[in-house]
Motif scaffolding. Structure first.
Motif, short mmCIF file in Angstrom:
data_model
loop_
_atom_site.label_atom_id
_atom_site.label_comp_id
_atom_site.label_asym_id
_atom_site.label_seq_id
_atom_site.Cartn_x
_atom_site.Cartn_y
_atom_site.Cartn_z
N ASN A 35 0.85 -1.20 0.00
CA ASN A 35 0.00 0.00 0.00
C ASN A 35 0.88 1.25 0.00
OD1 ASN A 35 0.40 -0.78 3.06
ND2 ASN A 35 -0.20 1.39 3.09
N VAL A 67 -3.80 5.98 -7.78
CA VAL A 67 -3.85 4.53 -7.55
C VAL A 67 -4.28 3.76 -8.79
CG1 VAL A 67 -4.15 4.67 -5.05
CG2 VAL A 67 -6.17 4.61 -6.53
N MET A 86 -3.24 -1.84 -2.46
CA MET A 86 -4.34 -1.97 -1.50
C MET A 86 -5.16 -0.69 -1.33
SD MET A 86 -4.20 -5.07 -0.79
CE MET A 86 -5.17 -5.42 0.68
N ASN A 87 -4.60 0.47 -1.67
CA ASN A 87 -5.36 1.72 -1.51
C ASN A 87 -6.50 1.77 -2.54
OD1 ASN A 87 -2.27 2.12 -1.31
ND2 ASN A 87 -3.07 3.69 0.05
N THR A 88 -7.60 2.36 -2.13
CA THR A 88 -8.74 2.47 -3.06
C THR A 88 -8.90 3.91 -3.57
OG1 THR A 88 -10.15 2.70 -1.13
CG2 THR A 88 -10.02 0.51 -2.16
N GLU A 89 -8.24 4.87 -2.88
CA GLU A 89 -8.33 6.27 -3.30
C GLU A 89 -6.93 6.83 -3.50
OE1 GLU A 89 -10.60 8.43 -0.37
OE2 GLU A 89 -12.29 7.06 -0.73
#
Ligand code: GLU
Length: 323
Positions: A213, A239, A246-249
């Protein structure tokens, strides 16, 4: 054979009589960074533009992989490199005698143009639960080799966050090209890379079996840094460029710009040729790396703190980009 030699001599005589020089070409080397970063292909893109006109300019540009910004500035100062790609913050510090150049300003450093934005990117092993800068305490962190740009950015960040690099973590000094595999192998918990996006190094780190991440830099620390240092600006890590992370934003951080630098000792016609070929073939240049997607000619004149080399200035004046 004899006849051939005679012809050759006659040709040489004609050429010299009419003042046409058979001069050896001028070779220039552009210092970049690790091969999996953006500087290395950027140097390749610049060299490609000017080498297309090698006959016209009698100039050959080659690219060298190096330790990064700080190495490039010092090699330009020593006359070992004619050009180097350098973070805008490092350009500022070197010309003004700050940080690594405290008390020894590189007065002959010259700016040519700026290129893509770079963000201070912290990549972590997702199992180590490192979400924000404070979570790096007690971890093994590669802050970058001493010749790199990212090392100073990591030091500035930790100073602003009240974290002691020497006591609060195990700081390593490896090159960025080694970071991805070291993270995947569990030899480090996180690494710093000040780099344009997307790039091969971060892709490599994200593509392995160990989930990773990006680590956020909190807004109050970004503000501290941008208030204190004129060369830092808020930035984000996109991203979408890194499927599997793993980050979504998009992840908040701070950043600088990549710039092309040279020395006052490099002749005007050489710097003019490189500047002209990149700007005249701008649409093609932009296609040579995805990190160049948002470049404009005007944006390439921002973030230059050393004096602009007269060879570059000549071109900017000719086309009205500068007065
Ligand atoms: N910004 C890094 C440095 O100055 C290099 C990044 C790259 O190679 O793209 O060392």
């Amino acid at each position: 054979m004899k006849r051939f030699t005679g012809l050759f001599m006659a040709a040489a005589f004609v050429l010299s009589t009419f003042g046409i020089a058979l001069a050896a070409p001028t070779y220039v080397t552009i210092g970049t960074g690790g091969v999996t970063g953006v500087y290395y292909p950027t140097g390749g893109a610049i060299a490609k533009m000017v080498n297309k006109k090698r006959k016209e300019y009698n100039l050959r540009a080659t690219v060298e992989s190096t330790g990064g910004s700080v190495f490039n500035v010092n090699a330009i100062a020593a006359g070992d490199l004619e050009f180097g790609i350098v973070q805008s913050d490092r350009q500022y510090q070197a010309y003004n005698g700050l940080a690594d150049w405290e008390g020894k300003p590189v007065k002959e450093l010259r700016a040519v143009f700026s290129i893509h934005p770079e963000s201070v990117t912290i990549v972590a092993n997702a199992e180590k639960n490192i979400k924000t800068v404070a979570d790096l305490k007690g971890k093994v962190v590669n802050i970058g080799n001493p010749g790199s740009g990212q090392r100073g950015n990591a030091e500035d960040l930790f100073a602003a966050a009240g974290i002691d690099v020497n006591k609060d973590m195990q700081a390593e000094g490896m090159k960025a090209a080694e970071s991805a595999s070291m993270l995947q192998d569990g030899r480090i918990d996180a690494f710093f890379y000040t780099v344009g996006h997307p790039n091969g190094s971060v892709k490599e780190a994200v593509a392995g079996a160990t989930k990773v991440n990006f680590v956020a830099v909190p807004a109050d620390i970004v503000k501290k840094l941008t208030d204190k240092f004129p060369y830092y600006a808020p930035a984000e890590i996109p991203v979408a460029e890194y499927p599997g992370v793993m980050n979504t934003e998009d992840v908040p951080t701070f950043g600088v710009k990549a710039t092309l630098c040279t020395s006052a000792n490099v002749p005007d016609d050489v710097v003019y040729a490189i500047t002209k070929e990149v700007f005249e073939n701008f649409d093609e240049f932009k296609t040579l790396h995805p990190a160049f997607a948002n470049l404009t000619k005007e944006s390439m004149l921002q973030g230059l703190s050393a004096p602009i080399h007269p060879g570059a200035m000549k071109y900017y004046k000719e086309v009205g980009l500068m007065k």
